[in-house]
Design an enzyme around this catalytic site. Structure first.
Site, PDB file in Angstrom:
ATOM      1  N   ASP A   8      -6.348  95.512  53.477  1.00  0.00           N
ATOM      2  CA  ASP A   8      -6.992  95.613  54.315  1.00  0.00           C
ATOM      3  C   ASP A   8      -7.739  96.785  53.632  1.00  0.00           C
ATOM      4  O   ASP A   8      -7.731  97.609  52.475  1.00  0.00           O
ATOM      5  CB  ASP A   8      -6.657  96.399  55.409  1.00  0.00           C
ATOM      6  N   HIS A  25     -14.017  92.752  48.084  1.00  0.00           N
ATOM      7  CA  HIS A  25     -13.041  91.434  48.247  1.00  0.00           C
ATOM      8  C   HIS A  25     -12.832  90.712  47.031  1.00  0.00           C
ATOM      9  O   HIS A  25     -11.731  90.309  46.651  1.00  0.00           O
ATOM     10  CB  HIS A  25     -13.603  90.238  48.909  1.00  0.00           C
ATOM     11  N   LEU A 119       9.978  86.006  40.621  1.00  0.00           N
ATOM     12  CA  LEU A 119       8.850  86.982  42.457  1.00  0.00           C
ATOM     13  C   LEU A 119       9.012  85.644  43.049  1.00  0.00           C
ATOM     14  O   LEU A 119       7.929  83.913  42.623  1.00  0.00           O
ATOM     15  CB  LEU A 119       7.590  87.640  41.726  1.00  0.00           C
TER      16      LEU A 119
HETATM   17  C1  IPE Z   1      -9.193  92.568  53.811  1.00  0.00           C
HETATM   18  O1  IPE Z   1     -10.635  93.560  53.764  1.00  0.00           O
HETATM   19  C2  IPE Z   1      -9.325  91.808  53.387  1.00  0.00           C
HETATM   20  C3  IPE Z   1      -9.624  90.342  54.961  1.00  0.00           C
HETATM   21  C4  IPE Z   1      -9.490  90.363  55.678  1.00  0.00           C
HETATM   22  C5  IPE Z   1      -9.971  89.366  54.248  1.00  0.00           C
HETATM   23  P1  IPE Z   1     -11.655  93.816  55.257  1.00  0.00           P
HETATM   24  O2  IPE Z   1     -12.496  92.296  54.821  1.00  0.00           O
HETATM   25  O3  IPE Z   1     -10.496  93.942  56.406  1.00  0.00           O
HETATM   26  O4  IPE Z   1     -12.122  95.032  55.230  1.00  0.00           O
HETATM   27  P2  IPE Z   1     -12.121  96.198  56.365  1.00  0.00           P
HETATM   28  O5  IPE Z   1     -11.705  96.549  57.019  1.00  0.00           O
HETATM   29  O6  IPE Z   1     -13.754  95.447  56.693  1.00  0.00           O
HETATM   30  O7  IPE Z   1     -12.539  97.223  54.963  1.00  0.00           O
HETATM   31  C1  IPE Z   2      -6.456  91.966  58.942  1.00  0.00           C
HETATM   32  O1  IPE Z   2      -6.801  92.219  58.676  1.00  0.00           O
HETATM   33  C2  IPE Z   2      -6.141  91.023  58.115  1.00  0.00           C
HETATM   34  C3  IPE Z   2      -5.867  90.642  56.497  1.00  0.00           C
HETATM   35  C4  IPE Z   2      -6.079  92.163  56.053  1.00  0.00           C
HETATM   36  C5  IPE Z   2      -6.228  89.879  55.864  1.00  0.00           C
HETATM   37  P1  IPE Z   2      -7.801  93.099  59.525  1.00  0.00           P
HETATM   38  O2  IPE Z   2      -9.403  93.013  59.166  1.00  0.00           O
HETATM   39  O3  IPE Z   2      -8.763  91.320  59.608  1.00  0.00           O
HETATM   40  O4  IPE Z   2      -7.898  93.118  61.316  1.00  0.00           O
HETATM   41  P2  IPE Z   2      -8.125  94.472  61.505  1.00  0.00           P
HETATM   42  O5  IPE Z   2      -9.474  93.305  62.298  1.00  0.00           O
HETATM   43  O6  IPE Z   2      -8.491  95.660  61.390  1.00  0.00           O
HETATM   44  O7  IPE Z   2      -7.163  94.569  62.904  1.00  0.00           O
HETATM   45 MG    MG Z   3     -10.017  95.022  58.006  1.00  0.00          MG
END
Ligand code: IPE
Ligand code: IPE
Ligand code: MG
Length: 229
Positions: A8, A25, A119
């Site tokens: 995240d 990403h 792995l």
């Molecule tokens: C995690 O990073 C990747 C996915 C959920 C695909 P986020 O896209 O949730 O990044 P933040 O949390 O908005 O910074």
């Molecule tokens: C969880 O992250 C999903 C991934 C990392 C793929 P999100 O960014 O979607 O989760 P919330 O919305 O903060 O809970």
């Molecule tokens: Mg996120």
């Protein structure tokens, strides 16, 4: 050891740098490669990565399609490296809502890497733990009164994997939030939880090592008393 990572913070990392979320990403997928290559030497035999939750469909269409394209192109380009590193890749989650090209790339990568034994890398894409649990329950409903935890765990793997879902030893979540966001709820019954403020694009082998060191210091009692007394 089974380590599961909620990757995240990509979006916030990019936004903090005045870049589009997609840039976060893209850097994030480079981090995946480094973490995958560092995992075996830290004693990790199974690594489950949360790449896209079923709730992530609620994001703007442009971000979703960027992610889907990124997953597909990286899956295709990374297969030779996975083979060289003796990694077996499988995916958990729903396939029926993925773009056809991504579903095909997943199937091809699974087939190509089936012999990997250093792995087991599991990608959670269009994944929801509650949906998986519900679907496993529905599949087993006819024999519900005789189902064991083992059989239920096997059903949780979905139609694509006949091995039981392995219990998670350690969950790592980057990006500062302290929640599971519908990830591996059954498999994490006794998992150790490690939260770090490091954003996923900045996470690296050193951070993974720190998390594993944290894990090694835990006294896992599973409801019994400490072996140390
Ligand atoms: C995690 O990073 C990747 C996915 C959920 C695909 P986020 O896209 O949730 O990044 P933040 O949390 O908005 O910074
Ligand atoms: C969880 O992250 C999903 C991934 C990392 C793929 P999100 O960014 O979607 O989760 P919330 O919305 O903060 O809970
Ligand atoms: Mg996120």
């Amino acid at each position: 050891m089974h380590v599961a990572i909620i990757m995240d913070g990509n979006g916030r990392w990019a936004t903090q740098r005045a870049m589009p979320r997609a840039a976060g990403h893209r850097v994030g997928v480079d981090v995946v490669r480094k973490v995958v290559e560092a995992a075996p030497s830290l004693g990790i035999g199974t690594l489950t990565l949360y790449a896209f939750s079923s709730d992530n469909w609620r994001r703007p269409a442009a971000e979703v399609s960027t992610l889907m394209r990124l997953f597909r192109s990286r899956l295709v380009s990374e297969v030779p490296r996975l083979l060289a590193n003796n990694v077996r890749l499988t995916a958990i989650g729903r396939r029926d809502r993925l773009p056809l090209a991504l579903g095909n790339a997943l199937g091809d990568a699974e087939e190509a890497t089936a012999g990997g034994s250093t792995l087991h890398l599991r990608l959670a894409i269009d994944y929801s733990a509650r949906d998986e649990i519900l679907r496993a329950a529905q599949r087993l409903a006819a024999a519900a009164d005789k189902v064991t935890r083992e059989e239920f765990g096997r059903a949780l793997g979905g139609e694509h994997d006949s091995r039981p879902a392995a219990d998670v030893d350690l969950v790592i979540r980057t990006g500062g939030e302290r929640r599971l966001s519908d990830f591996l709820l059954w498999e994490c019954a006794y998992a150790e939880l490690y939260f770090t403020d490091v954003m996923w694009p900045e996470f690296g082998p050193k951070d993974l090592e720190e998390a594993v060191e944290y894990f090694q210091k835990r006294d896992r009692r599973f409801g019994a008393l400490s072996a140390a007394g």
